[in-house]
Write a protein that holds these residues in place. Structure first.
Motif, PDB file in Angstrom:
ATOM      1  N   HIS A 327       0.836  -1.194   0.000  1.00  0.00           N
ATOM      2  CA  HIS A 327       0.000   0.000   0.000  1.00  0.00           C
ATOM      3  C   HIS A 327       0.874   1.247   0.000  1.00  0.00           C
ATOM      4  N   VAL A 328       1.937   1.229   0.790  1.00  0.00           N
ATOM      5  CA  VAL A 328       2.863   2.356   0.811  1.00  0.00           C
ATOM      6  C   VAL A 328       3.529   2.513  -0.550  1.00  0.00           C
ATOM      7  N   GLN A 329       3.978   1.392  -1.133  1.00  0.00           N
ATOM      8  CA  GLN A 329       4.648   1.460  -2.431  1.00  0.00           C
ATOM      9  C   GLN A 329       3.721   1.989  -3.514  1.00  0.00           C
ATOM     10  N   LEU A 330       2.459   1.517  -3.535  1.00  0.00           N
ATOM     11  CA  LEU A 330       1.519   2.004  -4.548  1.00  0.00           C
ATOM     12  C   LEU A 330       1.203   3.476  -4.338  1.00  0.00           C
ATOM     13  N   GLY A 331       1.181   3.893  -3.080  1.00  0.00           N
ATOM     14  CA  GLY A 331       0.897   5.289  -2.787  1.00  0.00           C
ATOM     15  C   GLY A 331       1.938   6.236  -3.342  1.00  0.00           C
ATOM     16  N   ASP A 332       3.143   5.734  -3.589  1.00  0.00           N
ATOM     17  CA  ASP A 332       4.213   6.563  -4.142  1.00  0.00           C
ATOM     18  C   ASP A 332       4.201   6.603  -5.671  1.00  0.00           C
ATOM     19  N   LEU A 333       3.313   5.813  -6.288  1.00  0.00           N
ATOM     20  CA  LEU A 333       3.245   5.758  -7.744  1.00  0.00           C
ATOM     21  C   LEU A 333       2.099   6.621  -8.265  1.00  0.00           C
ATOM     22  N   ARG A 334       2.071   6.827  -9.580  1.00  0.00           N
ATOM     23  CA  ARG A 334       1.003   7.630 -10.186  1.00  0.00           C
ATOM     24  C   ARG A 334      -0.353   6.970  -9.956  1.00  0.00           C
ATOM     25  N   GLN A 335      -1.334   7.774  -9.626  1.00  0.00           N
ATOM     26  CA  GLN A 335      -2.690   7.289  -9.385  1.00  0.00           C
ATOM     27  C   GLN A 335      -3.538   7.550 -10.635  1.00  0.00           C
ATOM     28  N   ASP A 336      -3.272   6.806 -11.697  1.00  0.00           N
ATOM     29  CA  ASP A 336      -3.942   7.087 -12.968  1.00  0.00           C
ATOM     30  C   ASP A 336      -4.545   5.838 -13.600  1.00  0.00           C
ATOM     31  N   ILE A 337      -4.758   4.781 -12.801  1.00  0.00           N
ATOM     32  CA  ILE A 337      -5.350   3.553 -13.326  1.00  0.00           C
ATOM     33  C   ILE A 337      -6.656   3.257 -12.597  1.00  0.00           C
ATOM     34  N   VAL A 338      -7.680   2.931 -13.369  1.00  0.00           N
ATOM     35  CA  VAL A 338      -8.933   2.399 -12.812  1.00  0.00           C
ATOM     36  C   VAL A 338      -8.842   0.888 -12.971  1.00  0.00           C
ATOM     37  N   ILE A 339      -8.591   0.162 -11.899  1.00  0.00           N
ATOM     38  CA  ILE A 339      -8.262  -1.250 -12.078  1.00  0.00           C
ATOM     39  C   ILE A 339      -9.470  -2.097 -12.460  1.00  0.00           C
ATOM     40  N   GLY A 340     -10.685  -1.568 -12.241  1.00  0.00           N
ATOM     41  CA  GLY A 340     -11.865  -2.301 -12.690  1.00  0.00           C
ATOM     42  C   GLY A 340     -12.068  -2.227 -14.190  1.00  0.00           C
ATOM     43  N   ASP A 341     -11.326  -1.357 -14.870  1.00  0.00           N
ATOM     44  CA  ASP A 341     -11.371  -1.219 -16.331  1.00  0.00           C
ATOM     45  C   ASP A 341     -10.125  -0.440 -16.746  1.00  0.00           C
ATOM     46  N   PRO A 342      -8.938  -1.084 -16.669  1.00  0.00           N
ATOM     47  CA  PRO A 342      -7.686  -0.335 -16.825  1.00  0.00           C
ATOM     48  C   PRO A 342      -7.370   0.090 -18.240  1.00  0.00           C
ATOM     49  N   GLY A 343      -8.006  -0.534 -19.230  1.00  0.00           N
ATOM     50  CA  GLY A 343      -7.669  -0.274 -20.622  1.00  0.00           C
ATOM     51  C   GLY A 343      -6.601  -1.246 -21.092  1.00  0.00           C
ATOM     52  N   PRO A 344      -6.563  -1.520 -22.393  1.00  0.00           N
ATOM     53  CA  PRO A 344      -5.660  -2.556 -22.901  1.00  0.00           C
ATOM     54  C   PRO A 344      -4.184  -2.243 -22.716  1.00  0.00           C
ATOM     55  N   ASP A 345      -3.808  -0.976 -22.753  1.00  0.00           N
ATOM     56  CA  ASP A 345      -2.381  -0.638 -22.704  1.00  0.00           C
ATOM     57  C   ASP A 345      -1.743  -0.995 -21.369  1.00  0.00           C
ATOM     58  N   VAL A 346      -2.510  -0.954 -20.293  1.00  0.00           N
ATOM     59  CA  VAL A 346      -1.931  -1.163 -18.955  1.00  0.00           C
ATOM     60  C   VAL A 346      -2.606  -2.307 -18.203  1.00  0.00           C
ATOM     61  N   MET A 347      -3.300  -3.194 -18.920  1.00  0.00           N
ATOM     62  CA  MET A 347      -4.026  -4.232 -18.182  1.00  0.00           C
ATOM     63  C   MET A 347      -3.096  -5.219 -17.483  1.00  0.00           C
ATOM     64  N   PHE A 348      -1.824  -5.295 -17.907  1.00  0.00           N
ATOM     65  CA  PHE A 348      -0.864  -6.156 -17.219  1.00  0.00           C
ATOM     66  C   PHE A 348       0.124  -5.348 -16.375  1.00  0.00           C
ATOM     67  N   ASP A 349      -0.219  -4.114 -16.089  1.00  0.00           N
ATOM     68  CA  ASP A 349       0.607  -3.279 -15.226  1.00  0.00           C
ATOM     69  C   ASP A 349       0.595  -3.843 -13.805  1.00  0.00           C
ATOM     70  N   ASP A 350       1.746  -3.816 -13.149  1.00  0.00           N
ATOM     71  CA  ASP A 350       1.833  -4.379 -11.798  1.00  0.00           C
ATOM     72  C   ASP A 350       0.911  -3.665 -10.815  1.00  0.00           C
ATOM     73  N   ARG A 351       0.559  -2.430 -11.106  1.00  0.00           N
ATOM     74  CA  ARG A 351      -0.370  -1.722 -10.215  1.00  0.00           C
ATOM     75  C   ARG A 351      -1.745  -2.378 -10.222  1.00  0.00           C
ATOM     76  N   VAL A 352      -2.151  -2.960 -11.360  1.00  0.00           N
ATOM     77  CA  VAL A 352      -3.427  -3.696 -11.400  1.00  0.00           C
ATOM     78  C   VAL A 352      -3.342  -4.920 -10.491  1.00  0.00           C
ATOM     79  N   TYR A 353      -2.212  -5.608 -10.533  1.00  0.00           N
ATOM     80  CA  TYR A 353      -2.028  -6.797  -9.702  1.00  0.00           C
ATOM     81  C   TYR A 353      -2.080  -6.446  -8.217  1.00  0.00           C
TER      82      TYR A 353
END
Length: 424
Positions: A327-353
């Motif tokens: 949670h701390v690590q994700l908090g330091d990253l960009r908050q620009d993904i909606v993980i319920g519908d991330p879009g094809p370009d970032v659907m395998f992004d570690d932030r989704v995981y």
């Protein structure tokens, strides 16, 4: 239906019920001579259908045993039936094809059939299946598979399904596998290599002779992992548990139906979490499967959470501690993904995981251990070898909680900012 994330793949006019694949593969030249029988049912009145196929050349097509016209483009084969096919009517397409299979280029890198230093593997997620067989490449069109592979004697084949026969044919050997489990095209796999095989509890390990002992040591906790996940999620849902270790290094390991493949570089203890991750996919993604790629968090978030479950069960950091850390690590990253519908370009992004896993941990802390455990068991039992969407999981959580949970899931799955974790 065709997927919005992969709009150029699949044909909605029919649904495949089973594939019967007969492959003859020459390892030295990476040449494939093959026949595919696609047994399908028309969804609408239809005369011409499309089969996804990339990089291989079709020589002959029949429909229900009668020669059929076909035209081939770079991504698909269009087959025109000699007779009209009515909605609800079964039909069978037989395709003869050949060539030197190779990965296809995609937005997610090269994927599909890959030639190794000595053998080959298949890594198809999400649209690599057409690099080795003609198919209706939609995640929601699961089918049964029979896969026969004839390769030079001295090579071993591992593939999706239960092995039903091994037959020597002169200087070659034919390996046949059969799966009655509904399987998405991207989860069908074939691996050919100089492998030896050894049982490991309920699993079977395939590795080159020189790596077999090391592979069995590295994968030695798999029986305990399966037992752990069975306690947490329910019975192991697949017909087989096949673990392949290639002689080559691989960028990432990858799951297939009842099977996972690891590179020689994944045998270090530091990669144990990846073993747990790929094994957990046999429940989440391969049994309980998504019909649309937008719901990828249901595959990857659950598998990532399973890494934390195994860590705690095996005496490592607890689920609580790992959730706080990530949670701390994700908090330091960009908050620009909606993980319920991330879009094809970032659907395998570690932030989704990771945020998918954090969603589950937030749910556990919100509802309590007993309710959360019930949700996981009901999820895998109710949707065993079936297709699901995020709405199905929300509905189940609300049913167990006996209250609306829309606000909770909106915050975690539909909003970009990372919510705070509920207190432990």
């Amino acid at each position: 239906m065709s997927d919005a994330y992969t709009p150029a793949s699949g044909d909605d006019s029919y649904d495949v019920e089973s594939y019967d694949l007969d492959l003859r593969y020459a390892v030295r030249t990476n040449h494939l001579e093959a026949r595919a029988t696609v047994n399908a049912v028309a969804a609408v009145d239809v005369r011409t259908v499309s089969l996804d196929l990339v990089g291989l050349r079709v020589s002959r097509v029949t429909v229900d045993g009668v020669a059929a016209k076909h035209s081939q483009g770079p991504r698909a084969v269009r087959v025109t039936s000699p007779h009209p096919i009515a909605a609800g009517e079964p039909f069978s397409i037989d395709v003869r094809y050949s060539g030197r299979p190779s990965p296809r280029r995609s937005a997610w890198g090269p994927i599909g059939w890959e030639e190794l230093e000595d053998g080959s593997l298949v890594a198809s997620q999400p649209i690599g299946a057409p690099t080795w067989f003609p198919c209706n490449d939609r995640p929601d069109n699961r089918a049964r598979f029979t896969i026969a592979v004839t390769a030079d004697t001295g090579y071993t084949v591992a593939a999706t399904g239960r092995r039903v026969s091994v037959t020597k044919q002169g200087r070659a050997t034919r390996w046949e596998f059969r799966s009655e489990v509904p399987t998405a095209t991207y989860l069908a796999a074939v691996h050919v290599g100089p492998y030896r095989q050894k049982p490991l509890g309920p699993a079977t390990v395939f590795a080159p002779g020189g790596l077999l002992a090391e592979a069995r040591r590295a994968l030695g906790d798999v029986p305990r992992m399966i037992a752990c996940f069975e306690r947490r999620f329910g019975p192991y849902p697949q017909e087989a548990c096949t673990l392949v270790v290639t002689p080559d290094d691989l960028e990432i390991p990858l799951e297939a139906q009842g099977l996972a493949v690891f590179g020689a570089n994944h045998l270090d203890p530091e990669h144990e979490r990846l073993i747990a991750h790929e094994l957990a996919h046999q429940w989440f993604g391969n049994s309980v499967g998504i019909g649309q790629w937008r719901d990828i968090w249901l595959n990857e978030g659950f598998a990532c959470y399973s890494e934390w479950v195994w860590s705690e069960d095996s005496g490592g950091p607890s689920v609580d501690d790992l959730a706080e850390q990530f949670h701390v690590q994700l908090g330091d990253l960009r908050q620009d993904i909606v993980i319920g519908d991330p879009g094809p370009d970032v659907m395998f992004d570690d932030r989704v995981y990771k945020r998918g896993a954090l969603t589950l941990e937030a749910l556990r802390r919100t509802l309590g251990e007993a309710a959360f455990s019930r949700i996981l068991h009901e999820w895998t039992a109710r949707h065993r070898h079936a297709l699901v969407a995020t709405e199905d999981f929300i509905s189940l959580a609300e049913s167990v909680a006996q209250r609306p949970m829309g606000a909770f899931f909106d915050e975690w799955l539909a909003s970009r900012p990372l919510p705070p974790l509920p207190p432990r």
